[in-house]
Design a protein around this motif. Sequence first.
Motif, mmCIF file in Angstrom:
data_model
loop_
_atom_site.group_PDB
_atom_site.id
_atom_site.type_symbol
_atom_site.label_atom_id
_atom_site.label_comp_id
_atom_site.label_asym_id
_atom_site.label_seq_id
_atom_site.Cartn_x
_atom_site.Cartn_y
_atom_site.Cartn_z
ATOM 1 N N PRO A 252 41.513 17.099 20.030
ATOM 2 C CA PRO A 252 42.634 16.848 20.924
ATOM 3 C C PRO A 252 43.950 16.582 20.202
ATOM 4 O O PRO A 252 44.911 16.182 20.823
ATOM 5 C CB PRO A 252 42.180 15.591 21.664
ATOM 6 N N ASP A 253 44.007 16.807 18.875
ATOM 7 C CA ASP A 253 45.185 16.429 18.099
ATOM 8 C C ASP A 253 46.417 17.286 18.366
ATOM 9 O O ASP A 253 47.546 16.812 18.229
ATOM 10 C CB ASP A 253 44.860 16.445 16.604
ATOM 11 N N ALA A 254 46.222 18.553 18.739
ATOM 12 C CA ALA A 254 47.359 19.428 19.004
ATOM 13 C C ALA A 254 47.294 20.071 20.380
ATOM 14 O O ALA A 254 48.245 20.706 20.812
ATOM 15 C CB ALA A 254 47.437 20.516 17.929
ATOM 16 N N ARG A 255 46.180 19.911 21.065
ATOM 17 C CA ARG A 255 46.018 20.430 22.423
ATOM 18 C C ARG A 255 44.949 19.574 23.096
ATOM 19 O O ARG A 255 43.888 19.348 22.519
ATOM 20 C CB ARG A 255 45.591 21.897 22.365
ATOM 21 N N HIS A 256 45.253 19.109 24.270
ATOM 22 C CA HIS A 256 44.271 18.319 25.016
ATOM 23 C C HIS A 256 43.404 19.232 25.866
ATOM 24 O O HIS A 256 43.912 20.187 26.451
ATOM 25 C CB HIS A 256 44.963 17.300 25.924
ATOM 26 N N PRO A 257 42.107 18.928 25.954
ATOM 27 C CA PRO A 257 41.282 19.712 26.873
ATOM 28 C C PRO A 257 41.633 19.344 28.307
ATOM 29 O O PRO A 257 42.048 18.222 28.588
ATOM 30 C CB PRO A 257 39.853 19.275 26.537
ATOM 31 N N GLN A 258 41.459 20.294 29.211
ATOM 32 C CA GLN A 258 41.609 19.986 30.625
ATOM 33 C C GLN A 258 40.312 19.350 31.107
ATOM 34 O O GLN A 258 39.293 19.397 30.420
ATOM 35 C CB GLN A 258 41.939 21.239 31.417
ATOM 36 N N ASP B 235 37.362 8.742 28.423
ATOM 37 C CA ASP B 235 38.539 9.575 28.632
ATOM 38 C C ASP B 235 38.245 10.946 28.023
ATOM 39 O O ASP B 235 38.369 11.137 26.808
ATOM 40 C CB ASP B 235 39.760 8.950 27.970
ATOM 41 N N LEU B 236 37.832 11.900 28.852
ATOM 42 C CA LEU B 236 37.460 13.221 28.358
ATOM 43 C C LEU B 236 38.621 13.960 27.706
ATOM 44 O O LEU B 236 38.405 14.842 26.874
ATOM 45 C CB LEU B 236 36.861 14.067 29.487
ATOM 46 N N GLY B 237 39.833 13.585 28.033
ATOM 47 C CA GLY B 237 40.999 14.216 27.433
ATOM 48 C C GLY B 237 41.112 13.959 25.943
ATOM 49 O O GLY B 237 41.853 14.639 25.241
ATOM 50 N N GLN B 238 40.366 12.986 25.442
ATOM 51 C CA GLN B 238 40.380 12.653 24.025
ATOM 52 C C GLN B 238 39.069 13.009 23.325
ATOM 53 O O GLN B 238 38.881 12.704 22.158
ATOM 54 C CB GLN B 238 40.670 11.153 23.844
ATOM 55 N N GLU B 239 38.159 13.623 24.054
ATOM 56 C CA GLU B 239 36.835 13.918 23.501
ATOM 57 C C GLU B 239 36.694 15.398 23.149
ATOM 58 O O GLU B 239 37.427 16.236 23.645
ATOM 59 C CB GLU B 239 35.738 13.519 24.497
ATOM 60 N N THR B 240 35.728 15.673 22.289
ATOM 61 C CA THR B 240 35.441 17.034 21.847
ATOM 62 C C THR B 240 33.946 17.296 21.973
ATOM 63 O O THR B 240 33.153 16.371 22.192
ATOM 64 C CB THR B 240 35.842 17.244 20.374
ATOM 65 N N TRP B 241 33.562 18.540 21.782
ATOM 66 C CA TRP B 241 32.148 18.890 21.791
ATOM 67 C C TRP B 241 31.409 18.075 20.734
ATOM 68 O O TRP B 241 30.295 17.618 20.949
ATOM 69 C CB TRP B 241 31.984 20.396 21.535
ATOM 70 N N HIS B 242 32.056 17.837 19.595
ATOM 71 C CA HIS B 242 31.420 17.093 18.508
ATOM 72 C C HIS B 242 31.224 15.613 18.834
ATOM 73 O O HIS B 242 30.312 14.985 18.302
ATOM 74 C CB HIS B 242 32.221 17.257 17.213
ATOM 75 N N PRO C 45 50.351 17.658 28.552
ATOM 76 C CA PRO C 45 51.153 18.389 27.560
ATOM 77 C C PRO C 45 50.573 18.228 26.153
ATOM 78 O O PRO C 45 49.978 17.206 25.823
ATOM 79 C CB PRO C 45 52.531 17.736 27.652
ATOM 80 N N ASP C 46 50.778 19.253 25.339
ATOM 81 C CA ASP C 46 50.330 19.181 23.953
ATOM 82 C C ASP C 46 50.980 17.991 23.261
ATOM 83 O O ASP C 46 52.149 17.663 23.556
ATOM 84 C CB ASP C 46 50.738 20.440 23.180
ATOM 85 N N PRO C 47 50.277 17.355 22.306
ATOM 86 C CA PRO C 47 50.935 16.331 21.490
ATOM 87 C C PRO C 47 52.182 16.926 20.848
ATOM 88 O O PRO C 47 52.190 18.078 20.419
ATOM 89 C CB PRO C 47 49.866 15.994 20.442
ATOM 90 N N GLY C 48 53.255 16.155 20.829
ATOM 91 C CA GLY C 48 54.519 16.646 20.295
ATOM 92 C C GLY C 48 55.472 17.106 21.379
ATOM 93 O O GLY C 48 56.608 17.402 21.113
#
Length: 184
Positions: free
Chosen positions: A54-60, A75-82, A167-170
Amino acid sequence: MVTTRFAYICRPFAQGLLDKTRALNELDFNKHQRARLRESISVDVRKLCDMLIPDARHPQVSVAAAEQAAAIGVDLGQETWHSQTRFDPKRAVFHYEHVNLVSQIVNALTYADSVGAIVQTVSDGLRLAWITKEEDARLTALGYRHKRPDPGAAYAEAGVVLLPPTPDPGHDRSDGVVSRAATG
């Protein structure tokens, strides 16, 4: 617009993806070789996604997945498959999904003619989402596991409602303009 952070993370992959797509377009490979090269491009796109989220693009996140995640304090917006096995140990509740299939991104990359075009194509095509296993089963039952020409229509037909993207980070969250920090 691509944020500087997004482009920075893409950079180690972009030249390789450009070289591989050019080779696919220009060299006379046999069917087996072409398949392995496309496979390599797909793996690169997947690994790039792993680095961007999620560092440069957040999942929907789907409405149903957000409700289930809220019930367990995630918070799924900060989670990844890993990271999924920390909150969904058997991957039984949530499905981490490429809204725009990797194959669609790979196909779009074949038209890119520069590193910048590769970064833009990935930025335009990259949409990952957390949905529930039930929502994934509906998409699959409708034939959308491997072919999804119109992801929005596929999701609508399956009854999958995504929350608005973060929105993307940044990016300045109030108006979508890239912040000064992101542009360096």
